[in-house]
Design a protein around this motif. Structure first.
Motif, short mmCIF file in Angstrom:
data_model
loop_
_atom_site.label_atom_id
_atom_site.label_comp_id
_atom_site.label_asym_id
_atom_site.label_seq_id
_atom_site.Cartn_x
_atom_site.Cartn_y
_atom_site.Cartn_z
N CYS A 192 -21.39 -133.58 -9.00
CA CYS A 192 -22.48 -133.65 -8.03
C CYS A 192 -23.19 -135.01 -8.13
O CYS A 192 -23.52 -135.45 -9.24
CB CYS A 192 -23.46 -132.52 -8.32
SG CYS A 192 -24.89 -132.49 -7.24
N HIS A 206 -26.14 -135.71 -7.47
CA HIS A 206 -27.56 -135.60 -7.85
C HIS A 206 -27.71 -135.92 -9.33
O HIS A 206 -28.22 -136.97 -9.68
CB HIS A 206 -28.08 -134.20 -7.50
CG HIS A 206 -29.51 -134.00 -7.88
ND1 HIS A 206 -29.98 -132.82 -8.42
CD2 HIS A 206 -30.59 -134.83 -7.80
CE1 HIS A 206 -31.29 -132.93 -8.65
NE2 HIS A 206 -31.67 -134.14 -8.27
N ARG A 207 -27.23 -135.05 -10.21
CA ARG A 207 -27.32 -135.31 -11.65
C ARG A 207 -26.04 -134.92 -12.37
O ARG A 207 -26.08 -134.46 -13.51
CB ARG A 207 -28.51 -134.56 -12.25
CG ARG A 207 -29.82 -135.04 -11.67
CD ARG A 207 -30.97 -134.94 -12.62
NE ARG A 207 -32.17 -135.42 -11.96
CZ ARG A 207 -33.37 -134.88 -12.13
NH1 ARG A 207 -33.54 -133.87 -12.93
NH2 ARG A 207 -34.40 -135.39 -11.51
N ARG A 208 -24.94 -135.04 -11.65
CA ARG A 208 -23.62 -134.82 -12.24
C ARG A 208 -23.38 -133.36 -12.64
O ARG A 208 -22.70 -133.07 -13.64
CB ARG A 208 -23.36 -135.76 -13.42
CG ARG A 208 -23.53 -137.22 -13.08
CD ARG A 208 -22.30 -138.04 -12.94
NE ARG A 208 -21.25 -137.82 -13.89
CZ ARG A 208 -19.97 -137.95 -13.57
NH1 ARG A 208 -19.63 -138.28 -12.35
NH2 ARG A 208 -19.02 -137.76 -14.47
N CYS A 246 -23.98 -126.46 -5.82
CA CYS A 246 -24.04 -126.96 -7.19
C CYS A 246 -24.79 -125.96 -8.07
O CYS A 246 -25.88 -125.50 -7.70
CB CYS A 246 -24.73 -128.32 -7.21
SG CYS A 246 -24.88 -129.01 -8.87
N TRP A 306 -26.46 -126.42 -10.70
CA TRP A 306 -27.63 -126.92 -11.41
C TRP A 306 -28.91 -126.88 -10.56
O TRP A 306 -29.91 -126.36 -10.99
CB TRP A 306 -27.39 -128.34 -11.94
CG TRP A 306 -26.49 -128.35 -13.14
CD1 TRP A 306 -25.81 -127.28 -13.65
CD2 TRP A 306 -26.19 -129.45 -13.98
NE1 TRP A 306 -25.09 -127.67 -14.75
CE2 TRP A 306 -25.31 -129.00 -14.98
CE3 TRP A 306 -26.55 -130.79 -13.96
CZ2 TRP A 306 -24.80 -129.82 -15.97
CZ3 TRP A 306 -26.05 -131.63 -14.94
CH2 TRP A 306 -25.18 -131.15 -15.94
N HIS A 307 -28.88 -127.43 -9.36
CA HIS A 307 -30.09 -127.45 -8.54
C HIS A 307 -29.81 -127.05 -7.09
O HIS A 307 -30.62 -127.31 -6.20
CB HIS A 307 -30.77 -128.82 -8.56
CG HIS A 307 -30.88 -129.42 -9.92
ND1 HIS A 307 -29.97 -130.33 -10.40
CD2 HIS A 307 -31.76 -129.20 -10.91
CE1 HIS A 307 -30.30 -130.67 -11.65
NE2 HIS A 307 -31.38 -129.99 -11.98
N ALA A 308 -28.65 -126.46 -6.87
CA ALA A 308 -28.32 -125.82 -5.58
C ALA A 308 -28.18 -126.76 -4.39
O ALA A 308 -28.36 -126.31 -3.26
CB ALA A 308 -29.30 -124.70 -5.27
N TRP A 309 -27.85 -128.01 -4.60
CA TRP A 309 -27.43 -128.80 -3.44
C TRP A 309 -26.10 -128.22 -2.96
O TRP A 309 -25.27 -127.80 -3.78
CB TRP A 309 -27.22 -130.27 -3.82
CG TRP A 309 -28.47 -131.05 -4.07
CD1 TRP A 309 -29.71 -130.56 -4.38
CD2 TRP A 309 -28.61 -132.47 -4.04
NE1 TRP A 309 -30.60 -131.59 -4.55
CE2 TRP A 309 -29.96 -132.77 -4.36
CE3 TRP A 309 -27.72 -133.52 -3.81
CZ2 TRP A 309 -30.43 -134.07 -4.42
CZ3 TRP A 309 -28.19 -134.83 -3.87
CH2 TRP A 309 -29.53 -135.09 -4.16
S1 FES Z 1 -26.90 -131.81 -10.29
FE1 FES Z 1 -26.17 -130.86 -8.50
S2 FES Z 1 -27.93 -130.32 -7.40
FE2 FES Z 1 -28.67 -131.34 -9.17
#
Ligand code: FES
Length: 104
Positions: free
Chosen positions: A46, A48-50, A65, A67-70
């Motif tokens: 991802c 955003h933050r991998r 994702c 981790w943070h649902a993107w």
């Molecule tokens: S790492 Fe994927 S949404 Fe934050």
């Protein structure tokens, strides 16, 4: 130019509506999912933050994702709004019982 690499056997591919992370023999991580009967592959990481997209879930035509649902469209790799990001959508093909991914 194409660079086809074996991903897994067809039998190991995820069921409808599921996703998994697969590592190729040369160490590239791929998010593999099945949507509407079609297998789709995206870069696993991802932007955003991998977060590991292959450990996410399929919803609304996208991989979400964990981790943070993107959410990223499984056909194009483009993130659903409001995020402005994308991951690479990778071509797949079968060869006998093997599933190959194009890493070019
Ligand atoms: S790492 Fe994927 S949404 Fe934050």
């Amino acid at each position: 130019m194409s660079q086809w690499v074996r991903l897994c056997s067809i039998r190991e591919a995820p069921e409808e509506g599921k996703a998994m992370q697969v590592t190729t023999a040369n160490g590239v991580d791929v998010c593999l999912a099945r949507l509407d009967g079609e297998l789709r592959a995206l870069d696993n990481w991802c932007p955003h933050r991998r977060g590991p997209l292959g450990e996410g879930w399929v919803e609304g035509g996208a991989i979400v994702c964990p981790w943070h649902a993107w959410a990223f469209d499984l056909k194009t790799g483009v993130a659903h709004p409001p995020e402005r990001a994308s991951v690479e959508a990778l071509a797949l093909k079968t060869e006998g019982d093997d599933l190959l991914v194009d890493l070019a």
